[in-house]
Design a protein around this motif. Structure first.
Motif, mmCIF file in Angstrom:
data_model
loop_
_atom_site.group_PDB
_atom_site.id
_atom_site.type_symbol
_atom_site.label_atom_id
_atom_site.label_comp_id
_atom_site.label_asym_id
_atom_site.label_seq_id
_atom_site.Cartn_x
_atom_site.Cartn_y
_atom_site.Cartn_z
ATOM 1 N N ASP B 94 0.861 -1.177 0.000
ATOM 2 C CA ASP B 94 0.000 0.000 0.000
ATOM 3 C C ASP B 94 0.901 1.231 0.000
ATOM 4 O OD1 ASP B 94 -2.150 1.605 -0.081
ATOM 5 O OD2 ASP B 94 -2.975 1.037 1.870
ATOM 6 N N ALA B 95 1.202 1.696 -1.196
ATOM 7 C CA ALA B 95 2.260 2.685 -1.385
ATOM 8 C C ALA B 95 1.744 3.962 -2.041
ATOM 9 C CB ALA B 95 3.360 2.070 -2.251
ATOM 10 N N LYS B 96 0.660 3.843 -2.786
ATOM 11 C CA LYS B 96 0.032 4.997 -3.465
ATOM 12 C C LYS B 96 1.051 5.817 -4.242
ATOM 13 C CE LYS B 96 -4.046 4.805 -0.624
ATOM 14 N NZ LYS B 96 -3.722 3.903 0.485
ATOM 15 N N ARG B 97 1.878 5.120 -5.020
ATOM 16 C CA ARG B 97 2.890 5.773 -5.824
ATOM 17 C C ARG B 97 2.313 6.251 -7.158
ATOM 18 N NH1 ARG B 97 4.848 5.114 -1.243
ATOM 19 N NH2 ARG B 97 6.973 4.411 -0.868
ATOM 20 N N ASP B 99 4.296 8.511 -10.776
ATOM 21 C CA ASP B 99 5.203 9.589 -11.170
ATOM 22 C C ASP B 99 5.411 9.494 -12.681
ATOM 23 O OD1 ASP B 99 7.392 11.508 -11.183
ATOM 24 O OD2 ASP B 99 7.647 11.029 -9.061
ATOM 25 N N ILE B 100 6.266 10.332 -13.244
ATOM 26 C CA ILE B 100 6.512 10.244 -14.684
ATOM 27 C C ILE B 100 7.088 8.866 -15.007
ATOM 28 C CG2 ILE B 100 6.832 12.739 -14.912
ATOM 29 C CD1 ILE B 100 9.830 12.278 -15.247
ATOM 30 N N ASN B 102 9.696 7.176 -16.296
ATOM 31 C CA ASN B 102 10.963 6.564 -15.881
ATOM 32 C C ASN B 102 11.007 6.362 -14.364
ATOM 33 O OD1 ASN B 102 11.464 9.306 -15.124
ATOM 34 N ND2 ASN B 102 13.675 8.986 -15.360
ATOM 35 N N THR B 103 10.263 7.201 -13.637
ATOM 36 C CA THR B 103 10.247 7.106 -12.175
ATOM 37 C C THR B 103 9.268 6.031 -11.704
ATOM 38 O OG1 THR B 103 10.848 9.435 -12.055
ATOM 39 C CG2 THR B 103 9.943 8.450 -10.062
ATOM 40 N N MET B 106 10.846 2.797 -11.811
ATOM 41 C CA MET B 106 11.704 2.526 -10.644
ATOM 42 C C MET B 106 10.878 2.034 -9.458
ATOM 43 S SD MET B 106 14.974 2.902 -10.862
ATOM 44 C CE MET B 106 15.923 3.152 -12.353
ATOM 45 N N TYR B 107 9.721 2.672 -9.238
ATOM 46 C CA TYR B 107 8.857 2.222 -8.137
ATOM 47 C C TYR B 107 8.376 0.790 -8.397
ATOM 48 C CZ TYR B 107 8.522 6.776 -5.767
ATOM 49 O OH TYR B 107 8.802 7.928 -5.068
ATOM 50 N N LYS B 109 9.891 -1.478 -10.048
ATOM 51 C CA LYS B 109 11.055 -2.327 -9.801
ATOM 52 C C LYS B 109 11.234 -2.555 -8.292
ATOM 53 C CE LYS B 109 15.908 -2.139 -10.967
ATOM 54 N NZ LYS B 109 17.013 -1.314 -11.456
ATOM 55 N N ALA B 110 11.091 -1.480 -7.519
ATOM 56 C CA ALA B 110 11.259 -1.562 -6.060
ATOM 57 C C ALA B 110 10.265 -2.549 -5.450
ATOM 58 C CB ALA B 110 11.086 -0.186 -5.419
ATOM 59 N N PHE B 111 9.007 -2.420 -5.818
ATOM 60 C CA PHE B 111 7.977 -3.210 -5.131
ATOM 61 C C PHE B 111 7.718 -4.571 -5.768
ATOM 62 C CE2 PHE B 111 7.326 1.053 -3.538
ATOM 63 C CZ PHE B 111 7.281 0.791 -2.177
ATOM 64 N N ASP B 114 12.328 -6.035 -6.374
ATOM 65 C CA ASP B 114 13.173 -6.117 -5.174
ATOM 66 C C ASP B 114 12.406 -6.750 -4.008
ATOM 67 O OD1 ASP B 114 15.575 -5.548 -3.577
ATOM 68 O OD2 ASP B 114 14.330 -4.079 -2.557
ATOM 69 N N SER B 130 2.030 7.396 -16.216
ATOM 70 C CA SER B 130 2.502 7.206 -14.834
ATOM 71 C C SER B 130 2.063 5.851 -14.275
ATOM 72 C CB SER B 130 1.982 8.333 -13.933
ATOM 73 O OG SER B 130 0.598 8.203 -13.690
#
Lengths: 272, 272
Positions: B94-97, B99-100, B102-103, B106-107, B109-111, B114, B130
């Motif tokens: 539950d991150a509610k991310r 962004d543009i 490329n960003t 990354m998110y 990839k993180a969740f 990783d 996004s």
């Protein structure tokens, strides 16, 4: 940092440049990968080389989270380095957070208290009680997404609610929230002509303007419509500065790029 | 995890309960504070006690970020524990991310990479480019905020764009995006009557419904308007379960609370 202190720094350095630390482990010079903390090493070199030409740094949190625990450590080391070596620098957590009240309070705690950022970017979709926990903090700024630099901004942000676009509704409504004097707004440089309209609603507030550089926005256009007598602008460039070179002289080249932007900014400030 | 596998788990366990791990260091039993990793210890005990009654866990990322590096470590340990001990459990960041492009990549990839979550909550304000980086992942779900459980949902989400509310515009538009079959939507239980309208737009998609429990939403109402023949619901409860007791028997009491909700859910499923 207060808005006045930020403005003083801008006039002192003749710069309203913010450098985005979108530090991507796959894009930094490969020889750094043998260092203990390549991301921090890269950031440190960039900061040491460019700090005279900018007033703010904006780590893009996604790039750190993508590395897990080691990324979070690099982020903390970077912000601590800024605080200890360059305390005059304004810091922005580009996090685009926003959740129900008790959760936004936790995010505010993470970025304002634990990491000590001066400001954070926040998404407006969940409304007043998702943003006010950030606004509660004294001498911290909450930078609300209004009109973003990407193509997807046209999906919802520019759609009309009644007789005005959603992004205007967001800005107007946010001015009624508690401690709204702590608000800044994100307005993409790729949509500079919209700044004229936005300045009618928020003639004084600072605007954080991404999209100059790699995304193609024009600094001149942004200044034409966005500058106020107290400046009121932080213009961000990330990739065009930090990835200007992938050789061992990357920090030097980044500094040259930053200086070139700072020179243009000095010219714009001289017109005020 | 695929949607079908999730549905199979729901029918097997007779539960569509998701337990929110909003683990707050200031609210867990104080005797845990002497442990090496109090947040993980708390989560582990809650998970061990409640896993038979739920199909999903939803760590609320803010609560981990508020603790900095140690919080991120606790989050990683929690998700790794779930993967190794209870691989049949569905996991939601539950991150509610958002962004543009490329960003957001990354998110994602993180969740997804990783941390290995099955899904993540994402905010729609920045539009298509996004969100699509999250939708790119196979067998992962992107859970888009539509109509949230908080009061601030009425600030923008229910405002009309043309002849329909913004949250409907968000849902309809999102169905045109690439890999939109990977979408689920957040719809607050506190606004159960809206589910009737939402089901007209997305008769099949899973909805993640927070707000039952501490926020006051009714499970019966949610089921009345939201259940489909393939269930299509994940109903979340956080504080009402994990903080049901602050004594040493907290996990046992949490299990009793979870079982009680699961019993109601079994009754609702029996009606299908």
């Amino acid at each position: 940092m207060t808005t006045q202190e930020l403005t003083e720094q801008i006039f002192k350095k003749k710069s309203f440049l913010c450098i985005g630390l979108d530090t991507d482990i796959d894009r930094i010079p490969t020889y750094l990968l043998s260092e203990k903390d390549p991301v921090f090493s890269f950031n440190k070199a960039i900061i040491d080389a460019t700090h005279s030409y900018c007033v703010a740094y904006k780590p893009n949190i996604a790039f750190y989270e993508a590395l897990g625990v080691s990324g979070w450590k690099a982020l903390k080391k970077t912000i601590e380095y800024l605080h200890s070596e360059y305390p005059e620098i304004y810091t922005i957590a580009d996090a685009k957070r926003g959740d129900i009240g008790n959760t936004s309070k936790m995010y505010a705690k993470a970025f304002f208290d634990d990491l000590g950022f001066d400001s954070i970017t926040v998404a407006p979709y969940m409304g007043k009680d998702s943003v006010e926990p950030f606004l509660d903090f004294t001498n911290k700024h909450t930078i609300l997404l209004a009109l973003t630099s990407n193509e997807g901004a046209f999906d919802f942000q520019t759609k009309k609610i009644g007789d005005q676009e959603l992004y205007k509704e967001v800005i107007k409504t946010s001015r009624t929230w508690n401690n709204s004097e702590n608000l800044m707004y994100v307005v993409g440089a790729t949509k500079a002509e919209y700044l004229r309209e936005i300045r009618k609603i928020v003639p004084e507030n600072f605007l954080l303007v991404p999209g100059v550089g790699a995304q193609g926005g024009s600094l001149e256009e942004v200044c034409k419509y966005g500058l106020t007598k107290n400046v009121g602008l932080l213009v961000n460039s990330s990739r065009k500065i930090i990835y200007a070179s992938d050789s061992s002289n990357y920090a030097e080249i980044a500094a040259a790029m930053a200086e070139s932007v700072q020179n243009q900014m000095a010219d714009e400030l001289a017109k005020l």
